[in-house]
Design an enzyme around this catalytic site. Sequence first.
Site, PDB file in Angstrom:
ATOM      1  N   ASP A   1      -6.823   2.277  13.162  1.00 59.81           N
ATOM      2  CA  ASP A   1      -5.383   2.315  13.632  1.00 59.81           C
ATOM      3  C   ASP A   1      -5.111   3.750  13.447  1.00 59.81           C
ATOM      4  O   ASP A   1      -5.136   4.243  12.055  1.00 59.81           O
ATOM      5  CB  ASP A   1      -4.640   1.163  12.878  1.00 59.81           C
ATOM      6  CG  ASP A   1      -3.032   1.563  13.030  1.00 59.81           C
ATOM      7  OD1 ASP A   1      -2.523   2.303  13.560  1.00 59.81           O
ATOM      8  OD2 ASP A   1      -2.302   0.246  12.877  1.00 59.81           O
TER       9      ASP A   1
ATOM     10  N   LYS B   1       5.659   5.256  16.878  1.00 59.70           N
ATOM     11  CA  LYS B   1       5.837   6.166  15.929  1.00 59.70           C
ATOM     12  C   LYS B   1       5.676   7.777  16.326  1.00 59.70           C
ATOM     13  O   LYS B   1       6.498   8.168  17.152  1.00 59.70           O
ATOM     14  CB  LYS B   1       4.923   5.696  14.599  1.00 59.70           C
ATOM     15  CG  LYS B   1       4.773   4.349  14.259  1.00 59.70           C
ATOM     16  CD  LYS B   1       5.986   3.818  13.783  1.00 59.70           C
ATOM     17  CE  LYS B   1       6.091   2.295  13.717  1.00 59.70           C
ATOM     18  NZ  LYS B   1       4.822   1.499  13.178  1.00 59.70           N
TER      19      LYS B   1
END
Length: 391
Positions: A169, A194
């Site tokens: 990730d 994000k």
Amino acid sequence: MSNATELIHSIPVDPLTGAISVPIYQTSTYVQDAPGVNKGYDYARSNNPTRGTLEDIIAKLEKGTVGIAFGSGLAAIDAVVKLLKAGDEILAVDDIYGGAFRLFTHIYEKFGIKVNYVDTTNAENVFNAVTPKTKLIWLETPTNPTLKVSDIEAIAKIAKANACLLCVDNTFASPALQQPLSLGADLVIHSATKYLGGHSDLIAGLVVTKEKELGEKIKFIQNASGAILAPFDSWLVIRGIETLHLRVQQHCRNAQAVAEFLEIHPAIDKVYYPGLKTHLNHDIAKKQSKGFGGIVSFTLKNDTQEAATAFVTSTNYFKLAESLGGVKSLLCHPAHMTHKSIPAEKRRAAGVADSLIRLSVGLEDVEDLIADLEQAFVKLESEKKNYAFQN
Ligand SMILES: *Cc1c(COP(=O)(O)O)cnc(C)c1O
């Protein structure tokens, strides 16, 4: 070629019209010349040119072969887990994103997929915990929210030796700072919500695979399960990526200054930022990434949820919200917010203390951000005095 140039020119000019901005193909289906004879597109769940452009861009930026864009970061994680079958096991980083923990525990355990958690900052722990049933190693590095850093290259070797996949990730670092596929990982996932999107205006997820065959499997899972990213949101992520390089540089600069300010502050117990020499994994962070990112976490000397709550409701520029990676600075209290689905003992054992506060350091002038934090500390101190006086 410099990174910024590569990044900006990974976004193609439209071959049909010369449009410098990627066109948004807002369509559900495509007209065919005869049954099965089409221009490479038949139905928009399977394929969309705007989404396809984003997928090509992220594959290039992550030095992979296939990119796949999803409706959220969790949908991207979900698609990777669907590579497994009942009886398979996942070995995951202990300081894991709360939503990933919830997905693994409350959805996949009942389908017979077991997840074991280890502290992956020591690759030996991974080596010792792998079993013949382990089919996927799941890393986040740096982790959320205590910014632990794991050695991707060392863990990739363990994965290879045990014939299991390594998925990283890469949300916190972004490909501007770290490219796990180049370090031996098989898959990368992103919450593009994000840093890639970067403006706190969408929810999106991405998977990139090193090998084409694995990418085709994820594409099949996506088409079968349906969690695609919409054309407009694909365009927003592309637009975000245009300035990724510049934004991430400034996030790193601001976060470093904030972390150095916090490190010597009397109200602080611990500061977590991989760019600090005192950070436990500073050396490996320096080795495998070009910068240390925009997230800084810290705990208070007064290690209570009450003190943390008082602090996170006292700042002006740092807005209290979940999420991270946007232009505006945010802060959150993981024990209460992002990590509340993790049982308290497990949460504390993974280093997420009751008073831990996570900052997503934005792109404001850093002197203003530091002044904002300082006034919140002053307020916290005066509240403590009032309380002592009343008692
Ligand atoms: C936010 C986040 C996710 C989940 O992404 P969504 O887009 O919110 O579904 C996964 N991993 C990390 C590290 C995150 O910060």
